[in-house]
Each structure stands twice: as C-alpha cells, then as structure tokens.
Scaffold this motif. Sequence first.
Motif, short mmCIF file in Angstrom:
data_model
loop_
_atom_site.label_atom_id
_atom_site.label_comp_id
_atom_site.label_asym_id
_atom_site.label_seq_id
_atom_site.Cartn_x
_atom_site.Cartn_y
_atom_site.Cartn_z
N ALA A 32 0.62 -1.40 0.02
CA ALA A 32 -0.17 -0.53 -0.09
C ALA A 32 0.69 1.09 -0.09
N LYS A 33 0.84 2.43 -0.72
CA LYS A 33 1.21 4.08 0.17
C LYS A 33 0.56 4.31 -0.97
N GLU A 34 0.96 5.88 -0.86
CA GLU A 34 -0.07 7.39 -1.30
C GLU A 34 0.22 6.86 -3.28
N PHE A 35 -1.11 7.23 -3.68
CA PHE A 35 -1.21 7.38 -5.05
C PHE A 35 -0.98 8.68 -5.80
N VAL A 36 -0.66 9.33 -6.79
CA VAL A 36 -1.51 11.00 -7.60
C VAL A 36 -2.99 10.27 -7.22
N SER A 37 -3.68 11.57 -7.41
CA SER A 37 -5.45 11.95 -7.94
C SER A 37 -5.57 12.96 -8.80
N LEU A 38 -6.30 12.55 -9.09
CA LEU A 38 -6.64 13.76 -10.08
C LEU A 38 -7.99 14.70 -9.42
N PRO A 39 -7.76 16.11 -9.74
CA PRO A 39 -8.51 17.50 -8.28
C PRO A 39 -9.97 16.79 -9.11
N GLU A 40 -11.68 16.95 -7.87
CA GLU A 40 -12.18 16.83 -8.60
C GLU A 40 -13.12 17.87 -9.25
N LYS A 41 -12.26 18.66 -8.22
CA LYS A 41 -12.82 19.86 -8.75
C LYS A 41 -13.08 20.79 -10.22
N THR A 42 -11.71 20.09 -10.76
CA THR A 42 -11.05 20.49 -12.33
C THR A 42 -11.62 19.30 -12.88
N ILE A 43 -11.82 18.38 -12.57
CA ILE A 43 -12.44 16.80 -13.86
C ILE A 43 -13.48 17.10 -13.67
N LYS A 44 -14.14 16.80 -12.01
CA LYS A 44 -16.22 16.56 -12.65
C LYS A 44 -16.34 17.28 -13.21
N PRO A 45 -16.29 18.56 -13.37
CA PRO A 45 -17.74 19.94 -13.99
C PRO A 45 -17.34 19.40 -15.74
N PHE A 46 -16.30 19.90 -16.00
CA PHE A 46 -15.73 19.31 -17.33
C PHE A 46 -16.37 18.09 -17.38
N LEU A 47 -16.45 16.94 -17.27
CA LEU A 47 -16.50 16.07 -17.88
C LEU A 47 -18.56 16.36 -18.08
N ALA A 48 -18.65 16.30 -16.51
CA ALA A 48 -20.74 16.74 -16.17
C ALA A 48 -21.25 16.96 -17.87
N LYS A 49 -20.07 18.36 -18.00
CA LYS A 49 -20.96 19.55 -19.32
C LYS A 49 -20.92 18.71 -19.97
N ASN A 50 -19.96 18.17 -20.37
CA ASN A 50 -19.14 17.18 -22.07
C ASN A 50 -18.99 16.04 -22.17
N CYS A 51 -19.65 15.14 -21.64
CA CYS A 51 -18.79 13.84 -21.52
C CYS A 51 -19.88 13.12 -20.91
N TYR A 52 -20.90 13.14 -19.95
CA TYR A 52 -21.91 13.08 -19.24
C TYR A 52 -23.01 12.07 -19.94
N ARG A 53 -23.55 12.90 -21.03
CA ARG A 53 -24.42 12.65 -21.56
C ARG A 53 -24.29 11.11 -22.88
N CYS A 54 -22.92 10.69 -23.00
CA CYS A 54 -22.47 9.68 -23.51
C CYS A 54 -21.98 8.87 -22.70
N HIS A 55 -21.43 9.31 -21.90
CA HIS A 55 -20.86 8.20 -20.97
C HIS A 55 -20.56 8.35 -19.34
N GLY A 56 -22.02 8.19 -19.01
CA GLY A 56 -22.63 8.28 -17.72
C GLY A 56 -23.46 7.25 -17.04
N PRO A 57 -24.61 8.20 -16.11
CA PRO A 57 -25.53 6.94 -15.20
C PRO A 57 -26.41 6.47 -16.76
N LYS A 58 -26.69 7.16 -17.48
CA LYS A 58 -28.03 6.64 -18.68
C LYS A 58 -27.61 6.20 -19.72
N LYS A 59 -26.48 6.57 -20.14
CA LYS A 59 -25.66 5.56 -21.47
C LYS A 59 -24.30 5.47 -20.81
#
Length: 855
Positions: A32-59
């Motif tokens: 076990a060790k500490e790994f690199v993480s992506l910042p949620e505040k930058t990544i999630k909003p962009f994906l929600a706006k541009n990607c989740y329509r086709c790659h999210g909960p519904k599709k």
Amino acid sequence: MNKGVSIPSFPMTKRLNGLIGLLTMLSLGLNAKEFVSLPEKTIKPFLAKNCYRCHGPKKQKGKLRLDELPLELSDDSIAAHWQDVLDTLNSGDMPPEEEEQPSKKELTGFLAELTGKLKDARRQLSDQGREVAMRRLNRREYVNSVESLFGFQVGTDFLPEDDPADPFDTIGSQQFFSSYHFEKYLEMGRVIVTDAFALGNKGRQEVKIQVEQPEVRTNKDIRDRYRQRMERWREVVAALEAGKTFKDADFPLNFDAKDRRFDGRGLHFYLNFHAERSAGPAAYLKRELIDKGLYLTRRAGGRWTAGIVKHGYDPRGAYKVRLLAGINEEPPESRTFVSVNDKGRVLAPLKIYGTAHENEMIELDYQPLHGSGHFGFQIMERRNEMIDGKAYVRKVDPYGDWSSIFVDRMEVEGPFYGELTLFEKLAFPNGPSKKKNQSVERTEEEAKALIDSFAREAFRRREMEPVFLRKLHDLYNQGRKSGLEVEKALIDPLAVVLASPGFLYLSEAEEAGGKRKPLTQRELAVRLSYFLWSAPPDEALYQTVKKGTLKNSAELTRQVDRMLDDPRAEAFYHSFMSQWFELHRFDDIAVNPQDYLMFDEQVRYSAREEPIRFFEHLVKKNLSLGNLIDSDFAMLDPLLAHFYGIQGVDGQGFRKVNLPPESPRGGLIGTTAFMIMGSTGDRTSPIIRGALVLDKFLHDPSADPPPNVPELTDASKEPLPVREMIELHQSKAQCASCHAKIDPIGYGLETFDAVGLWREEAKVGKRMEKIEQGGTLPGGKTYDDFEQFKSLLMENKNKLVRSLVEGSASYGLGRTTEFSDGDDLDTLTQQLMTEDMRARSLIHNLVQSELFQTK
C-alpha cells in the motif's frame, strides 16, 4: 482451474508423492502507498458538462462510464483509461462534431491538468515492480527447449493446447495450469526420455541412400487391377449369357464396389461404364515412359501422387530428399508446380523444371519429427483440392494432357548429424552401448550424477534446491528397490524434471510493489534467448553469463547480432510477425473455390509465408521498417510470383524480387495474406481492411462492433457495389459513428479482390462496374488512388513504429505493455525514428533498454 501462477495438487502415484510440493509458484502482492489523484474540482465539472450524456449514468457508449472512473491513479488499468480520455480529446474525436463543444479555455485547462497528473502517475507507477505472472512455456518454446536437450523435435499432438494468444502467446497472465497439464507433460516426458535412452544406446546411424522407383509398384498395381477388372467383366458377361441375374447367389460380385453384391442400378451402371473405366488403365499402360517413371495422373488409371517412405529414421539427424522429375508436354505454368507433404504435414510447394525426357533434380533438406516409425514424402500435381480433379484440369488446361508432371524417381539420404546432443554428452559420455539391444552400464553414483546434471541444464542452469534433487534421488531409489534396472529407474526422475516448474516456467518473479530490480546475468540470457529463439541460451550465451559480460552494451549487441543470424531465429521471425500481423485471421478465412480457382492450399501456404519472409529480410539486411508500408521489392517464391503475375522468378523458395515501378506489390499491405484477412472469402470488405490498417499501421485499433449490428448484405435487396452497400449500412444509427472513420480507409484497397489480385472493375450482380477509388485518412487528408494511400501512410510511419515497439516489447517481456511503460515506449519509439526505423534497431534498442533488463 486456476489462472496465472497457482498450481493445484495433482493425483500422483505413490512413487511421485512429495514432488508436488516442489511445483508451487511465488505469490505476488502490492504494498500500500499514496498514489497520484486527479483534482475533483477540475475533472468532474468538465466531464459532467461535456461527456456524461453519452458516458454517464444513463448511457455508456462504447461500454465506457466516466462518472464511476476512480480519480486515484493507483494502478495501470485506471491510469490507462484516463490516458484514453486524454488521447481522444487531443485527437478531436470527442465530443462528437454534432454536440456542443467546450470553450478553448475549458479544454486547455482540463487537458493541462490531466496531462500533468498522468505524467506524475506514470513516473510513480513505472518505478515500482510489475505484477508479473510466472510464464509457462508455450508449445513452440516447449518443443525448442526439448530439442536443445535431446536433439530432436517432438510433435505437438499430445501436448496441452496453448492458451489463446491475445495478442501474443508469450503473455503469462493469460495462461492456465491444472492437473491435466501436469499429467500430459509427465506422460510426454516419459516418452521423450525413454526414446532418448533408446537412441543413445543404438548410437548414430550410417548415412544411407534409399531410392524409390515409383513406376515399379504403380505399374504392377495398374496391371493387376486391369487384369482383375477384365477377368471380372468376362465372368459377369458369361453369367448373363447363362441366364443368371444379379439376384442369384453365385452371380459375380461388383468389382467397382469393392466386391459387394450387385443391385439392379449397380449392374446397369457397371455394364454401361465398363468400357470407359477399362480404357483408362489400358491407355496409361501404353504411355511412352511408364517403364521409366510415373505420370502424375488419375484419368488414365495412374495415381495423382508419387512418394517415398523412410522407415527407422533417426529424429536427431537431418535428411536430404531428392526428386528427379520433369514437365510433360507443354502445360500452362500453373500446372508446373507440385504440392509436398509428410503424412499430412504440408511443406513448401515446388516448381518442376526440365522435361519428361530430360529430368532435373530437386533437393530438399528435411528434419523429421520425433514420434513416428517412419516419415513419408508425397508429391502431387498442385491443384485446387476443393474442385474435382478432372473438372480442374478442364478449366485450367482444356486442350492439354491429363498429366503435366513426370516423376523419374525419389531418394532419401541420411541421417546427417551435427555435434553431440546435450543428452548424449550427459548420458553417454563414453558412446553408445557396446552390446546390441542392451543399455549402457551405469553405477548408482553415475545415475544420480546424471539426474543432477540433467536437472540443472533443463532448469536453464539455475541454482538447484538440494531438497528437490534429494526427492529426485529418492524417486530413483524407489524404482531400483522395486526391481527396475538403472536406466528404467532413471526415466521417472528425468520425466518429472520435464514436468516441473523449473523447466516449464520462465522464472523471473520478485516481490511486487517495490522498486524495479535488474535482471541477473542469467535471467537476462534466458529472457533474451526466449525472445529471439523461443529456446534456452546456448553455450556461447551461458559463457557471457559466467564471465559477467552480458550486460556490457557492446557484448550484448554482438550476442543479439549473432542470434539473429542463427537459424534458430526463425522462431522469432515466424512467431512474432505471424502474431503481430494476426495471421490467424488469414488461417480462418475459407476462400470460395468457384470464384477463385487458382487460390489453392499451395498458394495459401506461400501467401502465409510472405509477410514472415519479408520481415525476416528487413531484419537480416537491417532495412527500414517503413518498407512494411511500401517497398520497391517483394519476397516471393515461384508459385506466389506466378499467382501475382510476376515473371522471371525461378528456382525454389523465397527470395528478394525487385518490382517494376507500376506494381501494386511491396510492403505488407500489398500481400495476398493482408487482403484475404480483409475479406469474407468471396468478396472484399473495406470495413475489415480499414480496421486492420487503423490497428497495425496507424496504431489506433477500433472498438468491437456492438451486438445485433445488421449484416452488410442486408443493406439492400438489389446487387450494389460494395461502396454503396457500406454507405447504406452507415445510415443505420448503430453503425454510423465507427464506419465514418474506418470505411474511407478501406476504400483505398478496393482495387485488390478478395484474394489480393489487382483489378480495375468489380462484379456487381451479373455486370462489371469500374471501381471508385479514393477516400480519407484520419486527420482529414484525402487520397485518390492506392499510391497516394500508401504515401499518406508513410507520412504517419511513426505510428507503425509505435505499434511495432509495443508489440516487440510485449512479446519479449511476456506481458502486455502498461500505462506505466509509456515513458520507456516513448523513448524507444523516438530512438527508432532517429535511426531511420532500421529493423535491427527495433530489437537492439529494446534489448539494451531498462524496460527489457529489469523486472
């Protein structure tokens, strides 16, 4: 059944109890060790706006759901998914053009953040050891490893099947091992050791020549059957004249039906066709040269084949097989070739020269397999076996003689031996037994020394565990106590060695999760030899290990060059290229013999060899790998040259052939193998061909088609050109997105038919239509014809290089390349591009890299 490295307990005889404890593998775990993480505040909003329509909960198009993809880059799989997201956005493929696009500021910020974090993750993940499954020898490696010990090649019929190769059969994580495997290997080991002792006791045979005059047996058989046929005919006629019917018990039997009783229909057929059936043998017996050789024919009562059988051969030796033959009459060139096989084992086709009156000798070198009492060469006029022989001749040579090949005689000479095999040196240091049909005498100490030395060599000179050797000695002692003679008591211990992990597995595994560790000199030698030879190191390589010089860059370069020039490198040329180029696709396509009469099993054999021989030539001559896209030469044998319509290729076997400027051949794309892989066997498929080009030459494999996609032929009820059918196919929603990228590539190859022959027109229903050329490559560049198509691929040759770099690394390392290998692969790709894509540099650079020399 267990996957990877775990090995269960096996049912064993009492004498083998205790040995199974030696057949366990290392278990690997991650710290076990500490790994690199992506910042949620930058990544999630962009994906929600541009990607989740086709790659999210519904599709979840493409089976991808981004809202559940972890932000912690804790392993290669997660990081690789995020790398795919980055690559797709960088290429402009997503979001789709019809969707709302992110602003330049939004996209730039997202890409910068994701790129930086992935670089950090790659650096962190690449520093730790890989989780490597212990890799079992595949069939090819097993055969070569046995040959290195005993000097003969075993057949694979009784070996466990290889696990599916995806993409290479050297990848350990995809292998399984069960009690079935152990029992099969143990059984095979007993056969191998028993036969090796028998061969060693007999010693080496003297070289002898066996001559087969085919006319002697054939003419006798024809005359005998002709005489029997005429005698039976007279008996039938006499019976009928005497008023008998076929229902009478003493009515003569049907000669043409293997002496079964006649029925009414059978008698009618016999009476009406007797003259025709009798005319054939009578005509054959009147041929000019029947007392000097054999006409390869059947219509006149002769045989399609000539052959020679060698009994009591030594599988440790090589043999020379000779054929003295000539061409009968003046047939078309297509009828001047013969097929060759050894009891169904298909060998390279031969071209016949000379004439029936002035024959020419052809000589072949042949290494028979172990495991049979004899080998036999069968020679047959090359023809399409899917078509009746008479019908085939009528189509290709309607006014010619039924026999195009005359065989004077065949010879087998041998055996010819190399240096003593390892087993001969260990088990028969003083030569074979001096007493006929008796074993060499050995003391108990000599027998146990043989066990020890054999195990060390079989385990590729690894340090032996004393407990393992002690168990082998105990097994030998049990055999002796049960009344077995020394040699018989040695069989089980040596067979167990051949069924043990030390022989069956390539062991490099270390505790995973820590820092990368360099391979030892011995481990590097083993990895290198199985990479280039699919076999253990030879003495020269072991000597560099002993001296500690193998990791010296100049010495390693010398060893790689020596190994690539050795005949054993055929394993690399054949296995790597056939798997990287996915020739299994070619093997799976059944070509329609009615539409493509001249594509037969002999052309198939040569067509499959062409890409392999081409790659081999590039490596041996250290030419640019750009030749795989386009070249001014091809590697052809006479049959394939004839199939392509290329004149002046004589002799036997493959050689470099310079192509005229207007030739569509050259590179891998211009081969029959590639074109058949991109066909259905009766028509071309721009879709498949486009996908193959994307995968192999543009390093952009397409996704698997979704389920329930309609067939291309369902696009229209009326006959249409392939291009129009595809465009109709694209109009369906579930097909459009992928085909927009794939199909314009495949259109550039429509001037090759289903078997790779050049054409300007294609058949549409009952009419011929001119082929519409031209298309678009990813990135938007267009082409008008095949030459421009290849030129555009050459502009993207760096992608071919990356495909080959990743493929050779995966093949050589015995694992799939991972996200964390990215920096190493980038370096190797850039290095190869600066070295003019030289084929040997592909191999030298990989072997010299930290990636290859660490675990």
